[in-house]
Design an enzyme around this catalytic site. Structure first.
Site, PDB file in Angstrom:
ATOM      1  N   THR A  71       6.832  -1.215  -1.061  1.00  0.00           N
ATOM      2  CA  THR A  71       5.827  -1.777  -0.142  1.00  0.00           C
ATOM      3  C   THR A  71       6.070  -3.274   0.082  1.00  0.00           C
ATOM      4  O   THR A  71       6.535  -3.954  -0.823  1.00  0.00           O
ATOM      5  CB  THR A  71       4.443  -1.571  -0.788  1.00  0.00           C
ATOM      6  OG1 THR A  71       4.217  -0.175  -0.925  1.00  0.00           O
ATOM      7  CG2 THR A  71       3.319  -2.196   0.023  1.00  0.00           C
ATOM      8  N   GLY A  87      -0.067   3.775  -5.749  1.00  0.00           N
ATOM      9  CA  GLY A  87      -1.285   3.587  -4.972  1.00  0.00           C
ATOM     10  C   GLY A  87      -2.515   4.267  -5.534  1.00  0.00           C
ATOM     11  O   GLY A  87      -3.627   3.729  -5.440  1.00  0.00           O
TER      12      GLY A  87
HETATM   13  N1  GLY Z   1       1.491   1.227  -2.917  1.00  0.00           N
HETATM   14  C1  GLY Z   1       1.923   2.028  -1.864  1.00  0.00           C
HETATM   15  C2  GLY Z   1       1.495   3.403  -1.933  1.00  0.00           C
HETATM   16  O1  GLY Z   1       1.140   3.888  -3.012  1.00  0.00           O
HETATM   17  O2  GLY Z   1       1.499   4.073  -0.927  1.00  0.00           O
END
Ligand code: GLY
Length: 345
Positions: free
Chosen positions: A213, A267
């Site tokens: 990311t 995430g």
């Molecule tokens: N941190 C990015 C995701 O988990 O999609």
């Protein structure tokens, strides 16, 4: 164990104490001594960026790979710094930095995003303006070249905060955003990761060794902060999975009363902890120094079994990093002349 970035941040309380100390003693010292001993002024502008966190093993990266990543980070940092130096807004700086990383296939955002289980590249992004707490976010877009600019358009439109899938694409077309065919986002390296994940029944982290990311946080000369995050999510994600990046308060948050935060990592854990808002809340309500707040919240992520990192910028210009992975692609710059990028812990 929680590991901090090698960039040590100054803390707000300490700065205030130093300022008072300087004020008291400035009346007693000759001018030359004051000039030498006075604490540095708070930066007029400040920016921090990240390009993902994970198992960056120095021994597994060639010198050329390290140099390529550092050059890519520096290009993004320079783009954001140039906006801020010229008096532009924190939001414009955040977007200038992220647009560059979205176009760079080394990062998991825009072109070069990871593949879903079904072999697509589904992109998420969010922005937030600390001045007004206006926010915009998009998820599951497949043809918008710069999802961060689509999130910005959602924010500026103002009727909604979070758009998804076909509706978000339609909105992008109506607002004249640059579109690309889905194949434009696909790269052979990311496809190979998906194939290996399926063949060897690996997790996304096993196959990629990092969360790629991208994000940026900034303070502008007008004293406002902003945050933005953009991602392809996790390799092999299924069923319309949405990560933390486009969720306001989880992967992205900005509030002039506290700080601006962008996260990278697993995430699901960042959503459970509400990482970005939690860091801002600790600074605003508990008076935590930014590094203390970021480390405490990342420890909560670690305690639940998650990993990743955050970048934080405050209205007084402090830029801090906290991550519990081996490394994080990161950089920061400010008006006092700091400009640095790093990869490893
Ligand atoms: N941190 C990015 C995701 O988990 O999609």
């Amino acid at each position: 164990m929680l590991r901090k970035a090698d960039f040590c941040a100054s803390n707000a309380l300490m700065n205030r104490m130093l300022s008072r100390f300087a004020l008291i003693f400035s009346t007693m010292l000759p001018v030359a001594a004051i000039a030498q001993d006075a604490p540095a002024e708070a930066p007029k502008w400040s920016i921090a960026i990240h390009g993902g966190a994970g198992t960056m093993d120095r021994s597994k990266m060639t010198d050329q790979q390290q140099a390529d990543y550092k050059a890519a980070l520096q290009a993004a940092l320079d783009a954001g710094s140039s906006v801020l130096r010229g008096g532009g807004t924190a939001m414009a700086a955040v977007e200038a930095a992220i647009v560059i990383m979205e176009d760079d296939p080394k990062f998991n955002a825009g072109r070069g995003a990871v593949f879903t289980w079904d072999g697509k590249n589904e992109l998420d992004a969010a922005v937030m303006d600390g001045r007004t707490r206006a926010a915009g976010a998009v998820t599951g877009v497949t043809t918008v070249r710069h999802p961060i600019l689509l999130a910005d358009a959602v924010m500026k439109d103002g009727r909604h905060v979070f758009l998804s899938g076909a509706g978000a694409e339609e909105f992008a077309q109506e607002h004249g955003l640059q579109m690309e065919p889905p194949e434009w986002f696909a790269t052979p390296a990311r496809k190979e990761s998906l194939d290996r994940l399926k063949a060897e029944q690996l997790t996304a982290y096993d196959v990629d060794h990092k969360y790629g990311t991208v994000g940026a946080v900034a303070l502008d000369q007008q004293g406002h902060v902003a945050a933005g995050t953009s991602t392809g999510g996790l390799t092999g994600k299924r069923w319309g999975r949405i990560g933390d990046s486009p969720i306001i308060g989880a992967g992205t948050y900005a509030d002039d009363r506290a700080c601006a935060v962008s996260a990278t990592g697993a995430g699901e854990y960042f959503i459970k902890v509400g990482v970005a808002h939690e860091i801002c809340a600790r600074i605003r309500l508990l008076g935590d120094a930014p590094q203390v707040a970021a480390d405490a919240v990342m420890q909560e992520v670690a305690d639940l079994g998650g990993d990743g990192g955050v970048i934080v910028v405050t209205p007084s210009g402090e830029a801090v990093f906290s991550f519990n992975t081996q490394g994080m692609y990161r950089g920061r710059a400010d008006s006092s002349g700091t400009s640095e990028v790093a990869i490893f812990n």
